[in-house]
Design a protein around this motif. Structure first.
Motif, PDB file in Angstrom:
ATOM      1  N   THR A  67       0.909  -1.412  -0.081  1.00 30.92           N
ATOM      2  CA  THR A  67      -0.134  -0.543  -0.475  1.00 30.92           C
ATOM      3  C   THR A  67       0.758   1.168   0.331  1.00 30.92           C
ATOM      4  N   GLN A  68       1.800   1.536   0.679  1.00 27.69           N
ATOM      5  CA  GLN A  68       2.827   2.817   1.039  1.00 27.69           C
ATOM      6  C   GLN A  68       3.973   2.338  -0.754  1.00 27.69           C
ATOM      7  N   GLY A  69       4.128   1.106  -0.900  1.00 29.75           N
ATOM      8  CA  GLY A  69       5.446   1.417  -2.100  1.00 29.75           C
ATOM      9  C   GLY A  69       4.802   1.141  -3.337  1.00 29.75           C
ATOM     10  N   TYR A  70       3.489   0.448  -3.322  1.00 27.38           N
ATOM     11  CA  TYR A  70       3.094  -0.665  -4.837  1.00 27.38           C
ATOM     12  C   TYR A  70       1.714   0.563  -4.843  1.00 27.38           C
ATOM     13  N   PRO A  71       1.129   1.521  -4.666  1.00 25.44           N
ATOM     14  CA  PRO A  71      -0.327   1.917  -4.645  1.00 25.44           C
ATOM     15  C   PRO A  71      -1.078   1.564  -5.659  1.00 25.44           C
ATOM     16  N   MET A  72       0.299   1.522  -7.131  1.00 25.80           N
ATOM     17  CA  MET A  72      -0.820   1.559  -8.621  1.00 25.80           C
ATOM     18  C   MET A  72      -1.080  -0.048  -8.374  1.00 25.80           C
ATOM     19  N   VAL A  73      -0.399  -0.824  -7.136  1.00 28.27           N
ATOM     20  CA  VAL A  73      -0.741  -2.511  -7.523  1.00 28.27           C
ATOM     21  C   VAL A  73      -1.967  -2.779  -6.632  1.00 28.27           C
ATOM     22  N   TRP A  74      -1.753  -1.927  -5.586  1.00 30.42           N
ATOM     23  CA  TRP A  74      -3.100  -2.082  -4.730  1.00 30.42           C
ATOM     24  C   TRP A  74      -4.207  -1.604  -4.925  1.00 30.42           C
ATOM     25  N   ARG A  75      -4.343  -0.497  -6.067  1.00 28.43           N
ATOM     26  CA  ARG A  75      -5.487   0.211  -6.176  1.00 28.43           C
ATOM     27  C   ARG A  75      -5.387   0.300  -8.346  1.00 28.43           C
ATOM     28  N   PRO A  76      -5.818  -0.427  -9.261  1.00 25.64           N
ATOM     29  CA  PRO A  76      -5.597  -0.372  -9.830  1.00 25.64           C
ATOM     30  C   PRO A  76      -7.091   0.015 -10.950  1.00 25.64           C
ATOM     31  N   ALA A  77      -6.440   0.671 -11.896  1.00 32.04           N
ATOM     32  CA  ALA A  77      -7.621   1.328 -12.417  1.00 32.04           C
ATOM     33  C   ALA A  77      -7.173   0.596 -14.221  1.00 32.04           C
ATOM     34  N   ASP A  78      -6.384  -0.332 -14.045  1.00 27.93           N
ATOM     35  CA  ASP A  78      -6.094  -1.226 -15.413  1.00 27.93           C
ATOM     36  C   ASP A  78      -5.167  -1.860 -15.240  1.00 27.93           C
ATOM     37  N   VAL A  79      -5.175  -3.107 -15.551  1.00 23.35           N
ATOM     38  CA  VAL A  79      -3.943  -4.010 -15.759  1.00 23.35           C
ATOM     39  C   VAL A  79      -3.531  -4.935 -17.511  1.00 23.35           C
ATOM     40  N   THR A  80      -2.873  -4.772 -17.964  1.00 28.64           N
ATOM     41  CA  THR A  80      -2.804  -5.182 -19.465  1.00 28.64           C
ATOM     42  C   THR A  80      -0.895  -6.051 -19.576  1.00 28.64           C
ATOM     43  N   TYR A  81      -1.294  -7.203 -19.279  1.00 25.38           N
ATOM     44  CA  TYR A  81      -0.254  -7.994 -20.135  1.00 25.38           C
ATOM     45  C   TYR A  81       0.916  -7.841 -20.641  1.00 25.38           C
ATOM     46  N   LEU A  82       1.969  -7.297 -20.626  1.00 21.09           N
ATOM     47  CA  LEU A  82       2.382  -7.641 -22.120  1.00 21.09           C
ATOM     48  C   LEU A  82       3.689  -9.025 -22.504  1.00 21.09           C
ATOM     49  N   ASP A  83       5.194  -8.218 -22.226  1.00 21.68           N
ATOM     50  CA  ASP A  83       5.973  -9.663 -22.522  1.00 21.68           C
ATOM     51  C   ASP A  83       6.417 -10.831 -21.448  1.00 21.68           C
ATOM     52  N   LEU A  84       6.788 -11.721 -22.009  1.00 16.48           N
ATOM     53  CA  LEU A  84       6.764 -12.974 -20.717  1.00 16.48           C
ATOM     54  C   LEU A  84       8.640 -13.202 -21.305  1.00 16.48           C
ATOM     55  N   ARG A  85       9.386 -12.752 -20.385  1.00 18.72           N
ATOM     56  CA  ARG A  85      10.776 -13.063 -21.245  1.00 18.72           C
ATOM     57  C   ARG A  85      10.975 -14.454 -20.213  1.00 18.72           C
ATOM     58  N   GLU A  86      12.176 -15.831 -20.319  1.00 20.89           N
ATOM     59  CA  GLU A  86      12.438 -16.288 -20.006  1.00 20.89           C
ATOM     60  C   GLU A  86      14.155 -16.057 -19.184  1.00 20.89           C
ATOM     61  N   GLU A  87      14.418 -16.173 -17.773  1.00 15.31           N
ATOM     62  CA  GLU A  87      15.427 -15.273 -17.108  1.00 15.31           C
ATOM     63  C   GLU A  87      16.185 -15.751 -15.701  1.00 15.31           C
ATOM     64  N   ALA A  88      17.230 -16.673 -15.824  1.00 16.13           N
ATOM     65  CA  ALA A  88      17.718 -17.243 -14.424  1.00 16.13           C
ATOM     66  C   ALA A  88      16.900 -18.201 -14.222  1.00 16.13           C
ATOM     67  N   GLY A  89      16.342 -19.299 -14.597  1.00 11.76           N
ATOM     68  CA  GLY A  89      15.561 -19.894 -14.384  1.00 11.76           C
ATOM     69  C   GLY A  89      14.615 -19.625 -13.904  1.00 11.76           C
ATOM     70  N   GLY A  90      13.721 -18.666 -14.094  1.00 11.51           N
ATOM     71  CA  GLY A  90      12.836 -18.221 -13.654  1.00 11.51           C
ATOM     72  C   GLY A  90      12.513 -17.614 -14.477  1.00 11.51           C
ATOM     73  N   TYR A  91      10.960 -16.811 -15.074  1.00 13.45           N
ATOM     74  CA  TYR A  91      10.182 -15.930 -16.101  1.00 13.45           C
ATOM     75  C   TYR A  91      10.035 -14.315 -15.574  1.00 13.45           C
ATOM     76  N   ILE A  92      10.005 -13.117 -16.362  1.00 12.50           N
ATOM     77  CA  ILE A  92       9.450 -11.691 -15.891  1.00 12.50           C
ATOM     78  C   ILE A  92       8.719 -11.439 -16.779  1.00 12.50           C
ATOM     79  N   GLN A  93       7.617 -11.037 -16.292  1.00 11.25           N
ATOM     80  CA  GLN A  93       6.432 -10.786 -16.769  1.00 11.25           C
ATOM     81  C   GLN A  93       6.642  -9.528 -16.533  1.00 11.25           C
ATOM     82  N   THR A  94       6.219  -8.795 -18.063  1.00  7.36           N
ATOM     83  CA  THR A  94       6.070  -7.028 -18.422  1.00  7.36           C
ATOM     84  C   THR A  94       5.398  -6.557 -17.948  1.00  7.36           C
ATOM     85  N   VAL A  95       4.118  -5.682 -17.119  1.00  2.19           N
ATOM     86  CA  VAL A  95       3.064  -5.574 -16.992  1.00  2.19           C
ATOM     87  C   VAL A  95       2.923  -4.275 -16.848  1.00  2.19           C
TER      88      VAL A  95
END
Length: 133
Positions: A67-95
């Motif tokens: 709530t203090q550091g990422y209020p846009m995640v706590w109360r988003p108006a719109d969310v769009t998923y962009l690219d997903l890439r594999e990195e260091a044994g996991g994935y990075i999802q850009t949102v």
């Protein structure tokens, strides 16, 4: 020709696996955001990787950080998923998240696969595309 066809079948199979992972990863992020919107920090905490749960220890501490550091995640108006890439044994999802004030934010969700499925191991605020220092 046969090698080319086998290569294409293999490539399509890999693409299908990546799409399935992408769908699962988007589902985890969406579920956590929905929990945040409901102020259900205990539920949101379940989508965090063990390393994150270890840092914050309780859903209340985790909720305070969001709530203090990422209020846009706590109360988003719109969310769009962009690219997903594999990195260091996991994935990075850009949102792309638009907050309640109409400001657009880009975030990189680090994802790791655990015995309990995909978990969020970190979120980094990104510079907007086309913006440089």
């Amino acid at each position: 020709m046969r090698k080319w066809m086998m290569g294409m079948v293999f490539a399509v199979g890999l693409a299908g696996a990546a799409m399935a992972q992408g769908t699962e990863i988007e589902g985890v992020i969406s579920s956590q955001i929905e929990a945040f919107k409901a102020d259900d920090f205990a539920q949101a905490f379940t989508f965090a990787a063990p390393s994150i749960r270890g840092i914050f220890r309780t859903p209340e501490n985790f909720g305070r950080m969001v709530t203090q550091g990422y209020p846009m995640v706590w109360r988003p108006a719109d969310v769009t998923y962009l690219d997903l890439r594999e990195e260091a044994g996991g994935y990075i999802q850009t949102v792309r998240i638009e907050d309640a004030d109409g400001v657009t934010h880009f975030l990189a969700y680090s994802m790791v696969e655990t015995g309990d499925g995909w978990k969020i191991s970190g979120v980094q605020l990104l510079d907007a595309p086309g913006v440089s220092a």
